[in-house]
Design an enzyme around this catalytic site. Sequence first.
Site, PDB file in Angstrom:
ATOM      1  CG  ASP A 149      41.087  41.030  45.496  1.00  0.00           C
ATOM      2  OD1 ASP A 149      40.629  42.107  45.065  1.00  0.00           O
ATOM      3  OD2 ASP A 149      40.425  39.971  45.546  1.00  0.00           O
ATOM      4  CB  ALA A 150      38.784  43.593  49.379  1.00  0.00           C
ATOM      5  CE1 TYR A 151      33.602  43.604  48.912  1.00  0.00           C
ATOM      6  CE2 TYR A 151      35.226  45.014  47.844  1.00  0.00           C
ATOM      7  CZ  TYR A 151      34.191  44.848  48.751  1.00  0.00           C
ATOM      8  OH  TYR A 151      33.767  45.915  49.510  1.00  0.00           O
ATOM      9  NE  ARG A 182      34.154  38.326  42.092  1.00  0.00           N
ATOM     10  CZ  ARG A 182      34.930  39.299  42.557  1.00  0.00           C
ATOM     11  NH1 ARG A 182      34.418  40.496  42.841  1.00  0.00           N
ATOM     12  NH2 ARG A 182      36.219  39.102  42.737  1.00  0.00           N
ATOM     13  CG  ASN A 239      38.856  46.464  41.006  1.00  0.00           C
ATOM     14  OD1 ASN A 239      39.814  47.183  40.758  1.00  0.00           O
ATOM     15  ND2 ASN A 239      38.614  45.367  40.296  1.00  0.00           N
TER      16      ASN A 239
END
Length: 225
Positions: A17-19, A48, A125
């Site tokens: 996942d990135a964030y 967030r 996402n």
Amino acid sequence: MTDAREPLAGVKAAVFDAYGTLFDVNAAVQRYAEAVGPDAVHLSEVWRNKQLEYSWTLSLMGRYAAFWDLTVRALDYALAVHPQVDPGLRERLLDAYRDLDAYPEVPGVLAALRKRGIRTAVLTNGNAAMVDRAVASAGLADHLDAVLSVDDAQVFKTHPDAYRIALIRLAVGEGDVLFCSSNRWDVAGAGAFGFRTAWVNRRGLPDEYADLAPTNVVTSLDGLL
């Protein structure tokens, strides 16, 4: 059975996942914390939380929008909740979110994985333009074999079609993938899909989704090595 003490045993691809996992989602507000004032931490949390809430709500409605658009909407809501924060900071905060800081261990861990012959990828996402900029600004492009966005499926995680993107693009099976995320809901979704999982529990949060336990729990990505 996979040995939880050996997260990488038999892994062909490590998908991240990135964030929140590679990139610190609080870094944008932290960069302007003095200007934001005493509500900086809460502003970042609202930003967030609303960003994620909007993605889940759209998915349940069978609708889709670029994650960047949801990020902008979420900041507008967070600023509305905190009218004492200077609205003139809006564009600076958005620019900072485009170029989030990566966690310190990220480049070294990605490089070490590739040296072991394990392919590395992001599955996020974030829409393509958003994540491509983040990866480039953090200097991670040379450490990744693929940058994958749910744009391809037009539905957000935790929908199975979002995780299926990794199988198609990397030409691997579910059991070949170790999916890593700091978001416990994302780990649950990836586990339900069939991936091996590592929960990057940076903040020492209590566990949840007991029926979808992670294969491994680490406090930073260094724990994978």
